[in-house]
Every structure is written in structure tokens, then in C-alpha cells.
Design a protein around this motif. Structure first.
Motif, PDB file in Angstrom:
ATOM      1  N   VAL A  40      -4.339   6.743  -6.603  1.00 62.53           N
ATOM      2  CA  VAL A  40      -5.777   6.492  -6.712  1.00 62.53           C
ATOM      3  C   VAL A  40      -6.072   5.537  -7.874  1.00 62.53           C
ATOM      4  N   VAL A  41      -5.421   5.782  -9.006  1.00 66.14           N
ATOM      5  CA  VAL A  41      -5.629   4.915 -10.162  1.00 66.14           C
ATOM      6  C   VAL A  41      -5.173   3.492  -9.862  1.00 66.14           C
ATOM      7  N   LEU A  42      -4.013   3.356  -9.242  1.00 65.47           N
ATOM      8  CA  LEU A  42      -3.503   2.026  -8.916  1.00 65.47           C
ATOM      9  C   LEU A  42      -4.433   1.303  -7.942  1.00 65.47           C
ATOM     10  N   ARG A  43      -4.959   2.050  -6.995  1.00 62.34           N
ATOM     11  CA  ARG A  43      -5.782   1.422  -5.964  1.00 62.34           C
ATOM     12  C   ARG A  43      -7.132   0.964  -6.505  1.00 62.34           C
ATOM     13  N   TYR A  44      -7.798   1.834  -7.273  1.00 60.78           N
ATOM     14  CA  TYR A  44      -9.166   1.529  -7.683  1.00 60.78           C
ATOM     15  C   TYR A  44      -9.264   0.843  -9.043  1.00 60.78           C
ATOM     16  N   VAL A  45      -8.183   0.862  -9.797  1.00 57.83           N
ATOM     17  CA  VAL A  45      -8.208   0.202 -11.108  1.00 57.83           C
ATOM     18  C   VAL A  45      -7.439  -1.111 -11.090  1.00 57.83           C
ATOM     19  N   PHE A  46      -6.273  -1.098 -10.449  1.00 54.27           N
ATOM     20  CA  PHE A  46      -5.408  -2.277 -10.476  1.00 54.27           C
ATOM     21  C   PHE A  46      -5.344  -3.003  -9.138  1.00 54.27           C
ATOM     22  N   GLY A  47      -5.975  -2.448  -8.116  1.00 56.51           N
ATOM     23  CA  GLY A  47      -6.000  -3.128  -6.827  1.00 56.51           C
ATOM     24  C   GLY A  47      -4.684  -3.122  -6.098  1.00 56.51           C
ATOM     25  N   SER A  48      -3.806  -2.184  -6.418  1.00 60.08           N
ATOM     26  CA  SER A  48      -2.522  -2.064  -5.714  1.00 60.08           C
ATOM     27  C   SER A  48      -2.298  -0.594  -5.384  1.00 60.08           C
ATOM     28  N   SER A  49      -1.143  -0.284  -4.852  1.00 60.77           N
ATOM     29  CA  SER A  49      -0.859   1.112  -4.517  1.00 60.77           C
ATOM     30  C   SER A  49       0.630   1.308  -4.332  1.00 60.77           C
ATOM     31  N   LEU A  50       1.046   2.573  -4.360  1.00 61.61           N
ATOM     32  CA  LEU A  50       2.416   2.926  -4.000  1.00 61.61           C
ATOM     33  C   LEU A  50       2.471   2.986  -2.486  1.00 61.61           C
ATOM     34  N   ILE A  51       3.149   2.028  -1.876  1.00 62.99           N
ATOM     35  CA  ILE A  51       3.141   1.953  -0.424  1.00 62.99           C
ATOM     36  C   ILE A  51       3.759   3.197   0.206  1.00 62.99           C
TER      37      ILE A  51
END
Length: 229
Positions: A40-51
Motif C-alpha cells: 500500500v505504501v509503495l503504491r500510494y506514496v511511490f507509485g510502484s508495488s510488489l508485483i
């Protein structure tokens, strides 16, 4: 009355196993929370994610459920309907408890066969013969050891499995044999716990396979603590 809030492991080995099981359940739940939070943090803060995040969480959740079922039988936390049974006198009530316990054992045996037959091809092993009970080892089971997860990367330290079950061909993703291994393991543990619970029912150390009025007891205990506070 047996209930999970009153479960007390007996002996040092029993306490160790009980602590280990609770630790495993806690770790699985904690890992699910951590992976989800990081994603969630990666997606909404850094614009990426753990695929691979979602798939790992699904695997951990399946492990938690399967392992938790066996644990639930041990501490008598599974729910059931006992409104009619509680109207009976002690002797017929115990007879029905024993019958239900034996049915649970039979059902767990069916599950054990199904769990092994489902997992075995992914481990390069043979399934069993027989429709209901294993009557032998089947020949010519289709090898599915090359099946992998969709996104979960393969750790290098587990590549030795390639030489064991995949004819030396390395994995680029985690093979399904690893996450699916929880299925036969948890069902075997479930069968063990049900047999233990059945023995306790027969010997009178447990009233039934299900929790009985545990919610009411918990409410009463909580109310008493609040009153004393």
C-alpha cells in the motif's frame, strides 16, 4: 466444559508444541500484514508495488486457514449447533459426541487422500489409487513439478529442488510444490488432532468436538472483570 479459553497444554513438550503452533499462526498473520502494508505504501506514496505481493498474501492466508483448522480442533474452538444435543441426558449426549468424532476422523481420512493426490504431482510423486481410501500407489501420474506460481520469485537457496523434482531445470518462479505443501501437511495435522480429540471424547476429558457456549462464557468473564475493576 471444554473450550479454547480453558485449553492448557500438558508437559514441557505439549507447551513447546502449543507455543510453536501459536507462533506460526502469529508469524503468518504478521507477514500478511507487513506485505500488504508495504504494498500500500509503495503504491500510494511511490507509485510502484510488489508485483508478487498479492500472490504471497493469498498463499499466506491459505496457510493460515489450513494450519488454523488443525489448531482449532486441538483447542476446541470450532463452532457447531448443539441446541438439540444439550436437551439429552449425559449418556446419549456422549454417544452422539463419539459418533460425531468418528465421522470427523473418517472425513479427515478422505481429506488426507485428496490432499496427497492433489499435491503429489507438483512434487513429482505418484498419486494413490482407490476412490475413497488409498488402496495403493498409482502408476503414470502426470508430473507437474514444472508448474510455478504466477509472480513469486524463486529464492536461489531453493534451487536445489530443480535437481530433485524438475530434472535439473532451474525455476524462474517459485514452484507450486512449495505453497501447496501446506495442504497435505495441514490435513495430516488435522487428522492427528481429530484423533486426539476423539480419544479425549471417549475417555471423558472432552465433552464434544465443538465449542459449547463459549461466547456466553467469554461475555460473562469479561463482565466479571469489568465489575471487579
Amino acid at each position: 466444559m471444554s473450550g479454547h479459553s480453558r485449553y492448557e497444554p500438558q508437559g514441557p513438550v505439549g507447551r513447546f508444541v502449543h507455543t510453536l503452533e501459536e507462533t506460526i499462526l502469529s508469524v503468518l498473520m504478521g507477514l500478511m500484514t507487513v506485505v500488504t502494508f508495504v504494498n500500500v505504501v509503495l503504491r500510494y506514496v511511490f507509485g510502484s508495488s510488489l508485483i508478487w505481493g498479492l500472490e504471497v498474501v493469498l498463499i499466506l492466508f491459505a496457510w493460515l486457514v489450513l494450519f488454523g483448522i488443525a489448531y482449532g480442533f486441538k483447542i476446541t474452538s470450532h463452532l457447531g449447533v448443539d441446541a438439540i444435543i444439550n436437551l439429552l441426558s449425559p449418556r446419549p449426549k456422549k454417544v452422539l459426541a463419539v459418533v460425531s468424532a468418528l465421522i470427523c476422523v473418517l472425513y479427515a481420512v478422505f481429506l488426507m487422500k485428496g490432499a496427497w493426490d492433489y499435491w503429489a504431482p507438483f512434487a513429482g510423486l505418484e498419486q494413490t489409487t482407490g476412490r475413497w481410501f488409498p488402496t495403493g500407489i498409482a502408476e503414470g501420474t502426470r508430473d507437474q513439478a514444472f508448474y510455478t506460481t504466477d509472480q513469486v520469485p524463486m529464492p536461489d537457496f531453493l534451487q536445489f529442488l530443480a535437481g530433485w523434482i524438475n530434472m535439473g531445470e532451474t525455476y524462474d518462479k517459485l514452484p507450486r510444490v512449495i505453497p501447496y505443501a501446506m495442504l497435505p501437511f495441514a490435513v495430516a495435522l488435522m487428522l492427528l488432532r481429530i484423533v486426539q480429540a476423539t480419544i479425549e471424547v471417549v475417555t471423558g476429558h472432552r465433552q464434544s468436538m465443538i465449542v459449547s457456549h463459549e461466547a456466553e462464557d467469554a461475555v460473562d468473564e469479561a463482565a466479571a472483570k469489568l465489575k471487579d475493576a
